[in-house]
Motif scaffolding. Structure first.
Motif, PDB file in Angstrom:
ATOM      1  N   LYS A 165      38.999  41.016  31.594  1.00 26.82           N
ATOM      2  CA  LYS A 165      37.834  41.335  31.356  1.00 26.82           C
ATOM      3  C   LYS A 165      36.748  40.812  32.233  1.00 26.82           C
ATOM      4  O   LYS A 165      35.935  40.989  33.554  1.00 26.82           O
ATOM      5  CB  LYS A 165      36.941  40.871  30.181  1.00 26.82           C
ATOM      6  N   GLN A 166      37.014  38.937  33.016  1.00 28.74           N
ATOM      7  CA  GLN A 166      36.806  38.756  34.614  1.00 28.74           C
ATOM      8  C   GLN A 166      37.186  39.120  35.276  1.00 28.74           C
ATOM      9  O   GLN A 166      36.152  39.704  36.493  1.00 28.74           O
ATOM     10  CB  GLN A 166      37.469  37.145  34.592  1.00 28.74           C
ATOM     11  N   LEU A 167      37.480  40.065  36.056  1.00 27.70           N
ATOM     12  CA  LEU A 167      38.491  40.410  36.678  1.00 27.70           C
ATOM     13  C   LEU A 167      38.246  41.816  36.951  1.00 27.70           C
ATOM     14  O   LEU A 167      37.746  42.270  38.310  1.00 27.70           O
ATOM     15  CB  LEU A 167      39.896  41.007  36.667  1.00 27.70           C
ATOM     16  N   LYS A 168      37.405  42.241  36.183  1.00 28.10           N
ATOM     17  CA  LYS A 168      37.297  44.345  36.026  1.00 28.10           C
ATOM     18  C   LYS A 168      35.096  43.532  36.358  1.00 28.10           C
ATOM     19  O   LYS A 168      35.261  44.814  37.267  1.00 28.10           O
ATOM     20  CB  LYS A 168      37.123  44.322  34.186  1.00 28.10           C
ATOM     21  N   GLU A 169      34.962  42.697  35.381  1.00 27.28           N
ATOM     22  CA  GLU A 169      33.439  42.181  35.618  1.00 27.28           C
ATOM     23  C   GLU A 169      32.963  41.687  36.909  1.00 27.28           C
ATOM     24  O   GLU A 169      32.431  41.596  38.049  1.00 27.28           O
ATOM     25  CB  GLU A 169      33.233  41.430  35.085  1.00 27.28           C
ATOM     26  N   ALA A 170      34.155  40.912  38.000  1.00 26.35           N
ATOM     27  CA  ALA A 170      34.202  41.039  39.583  1.00 26.35           C
ATOM     28  C   ALA A 170      34.809  42.341  40.174  1.00 26.35           C
ATOM     29  O   ALA A 170      34.444  42.161  41.655  1.00 26.35           O
ATOM     30  CB  ALA A 170      34.964  39.750  40.163  1.00 26.35           C
ATOM     31  N   ASN A 171      34.944  43.067  40.121  1.00 27.07           N
ATOM     32  CA  ASN A 171      34.903  44.475  40.278  1.00 27.07           C
ATOM     33  C   ASN A 171      36.987  44.063  40.808  1.00 27.07           C
ATOM     34  O   ASN A 171      36.780  44.732  42.517  1.00 27.07           O
ATOM     35  CB  ASN A 171      34.136  44.957  41.493  1.00 27.07           C
ATOM     36  N   ILE A 172      37.484  43.313  40.972  1.00 28.21           N
ATOM     37  CA  ILE A 172      38.559  43.269  42.227  1.00 28.21           C
ATOM     38  C   ILE A 172      39.828  43.417  41.108  1.00 28.21           C
ATOM     39  O   ILE A 172      41.395  43.092  40.865  1.00 28.21           O
ATOM     40  CB  ILE A 172      38.984  41.509  41.856  1.00 28.21           C
ATOM     41  N   ASP A 173      40.003  44.513  40.225  1.00 28.82           N
ATOM     42  CA  ASP A 173      41.148  44.741  38.919  1.00 28.82           C
ATOM     43  C   ASP A 173      41.976  46.164  39.312  1.00 28.82           C
ATOM     44  O   ASP A 173      42.698  45.636  39.355  1.00 28.82           O
ATOM     45  CB  ASP A 173      40.435  45.343  37.354  1.00 28.82           C
ATOM     46  N   ASP A 174      41.266  46.488  40.617  1.00 31.42           N
ATOM     47  CA  ASP A 174      42.312  47.564  41.558  1.00 31.42           C
ATOM     48  C   ASP A 174      42.919  46.419  41.787  1.00 31.42           C
ATOM     49  O   ASP A 174      44.340  47.608  42.088  1.00 31.42           O
ATOM     50  CB  ASP A 174      41.681  48.466  42.640  1.00 31.42           C
ATOM     51  N   LEU A 175      42.986  45.534  42.182  1.00 33.14           N
ATOM     52  CA  LEU A 175      44.247  44.595  43.380  1.00 33.14           C
ATOM     53  C   LEU A 175      45.098  43.636  42.339  1.00 33.14           C
ATOM     54  O   LEU A 175      45.654  43.303  42.522  1.00 33.14           O
ATOM     55  CB  LEU A 175      43.031  44.131  44.155  1.00 33.14           C
ATOM     56  N   VAL A 176      44.778  43.186  40.919  1.00 32.75           N
ATOM     57  CA  VAL A 176      44.901  42.100  40.545  1.00 32.75           C
ATOM     58  C   VAL A 176      44.932  42.640  39.187  1.00 32.75           C
ATOM     59  O   VAL A 176      44.233  43.583  38.200  1.00 32.75           O
ATOM     60  CB  VAL A 176      43.583  41.429  39.655  1.00 32.75           C
TER      61      VAL A 176
END
Length: 216
Positions: A165-176
């Motif tokens: 959820k943190q990664l998605k909120e930071a908009n980096i879930d496509d890389l991580v």
């Protein structure tokens, strides 16, 4: 794509700085994490060699960039210095941080980062710093939530979802990406191996063929 045999991993070289790393041929994946994250144990678990990467009860024992080669090809697993050394001078810590940032920013043969976090203490300051460096380089990251055996299945999954959820909120879930991992139980090893295969042996791009013209 053939599967890499991580059991063939063997020590290749140690380097204190970026300048002393091996020539930039082939591809490499780096393992990073705080000193108590179980980085060496994860590498040993992946390779099936309990003595490959040094493990120690003393945090921060790994102070060099250590290269392990997979067979005869220029493909490497790289064990980066652990962060959080307790008993070294501040100047030494700053020098290690400088070497680490130079390696991550400038090493062109680096194709991915495995970032290890103790599942009971995820997303600390160092973890965020490493993620920021990787994202600035648009580099793929696989987060291992290590020591997953320390939690029951429900709380472990909840921690994984919270990090995602943190990664998605930071908009980096496509890389991580995030996965659970336990060196003790040897769980999550296949998932990690699959990711490393994709990074170290990427599928060649398919070339679009132009349709053949009809003879006149």
């Amino acid at each position: 794509m053939s599967k890499l045999d991580f059991r063939k991993a063997a020590f290749f070289q140690s380097a204190p700085t970026l300048a002393t790393c091996p020539p930039e041929v082939g591809r490499e994946v780096a393992f990073a994490g705080r000193s108590n994250a179980g980085k060496s144990s994860a590498i040993n678990c992946l390779t099936g060699n309990g003595k490959l990467a040094r493990t120690s009860k003393t945090p921060g024992r790994t102070q060099l960039i250590n290269y392990f080669q997979l067979g005869d090809e220029p493909l490497y697993l790289v064990d980066l210095p652990g962060y959080g050394f307790a008993k070294v001078p501040l100047a030494t810590k700053k020098e290690w941080d400088k070497n680490l940032s130079e390696y991550l920013y400038e090493r062109q043969s680096l194709v991915g980062l495995v970032l290890l976090m103790d599942i009971r203490q995820p997303m600390k300051e160092f973890d965020t710093m490493m993620l920021n460096w990787a994202v600035e380089r648009e580099m793929a990251v696989q987060i291992l939530l290590t020591k997953a055996d320390k939690l029951k299945k429900g709380p472990a999954k909840s921690t994984q979802f919270a990090v995602q959820k943190q990664l998605k909120e930071a908009n980096i879930d496509d890389l991580v990406s995030v996965q659970l991992f336990s060196s003790l139980k040897k769980s999550g090893v296949e998932q990690l191996a699959t990711t490393l295969n994709q990074w170290l042996q990427p599928e060649p791009p398919t070339l679009a063929c132009e349709p053949m013209s009809e003879p006149e």
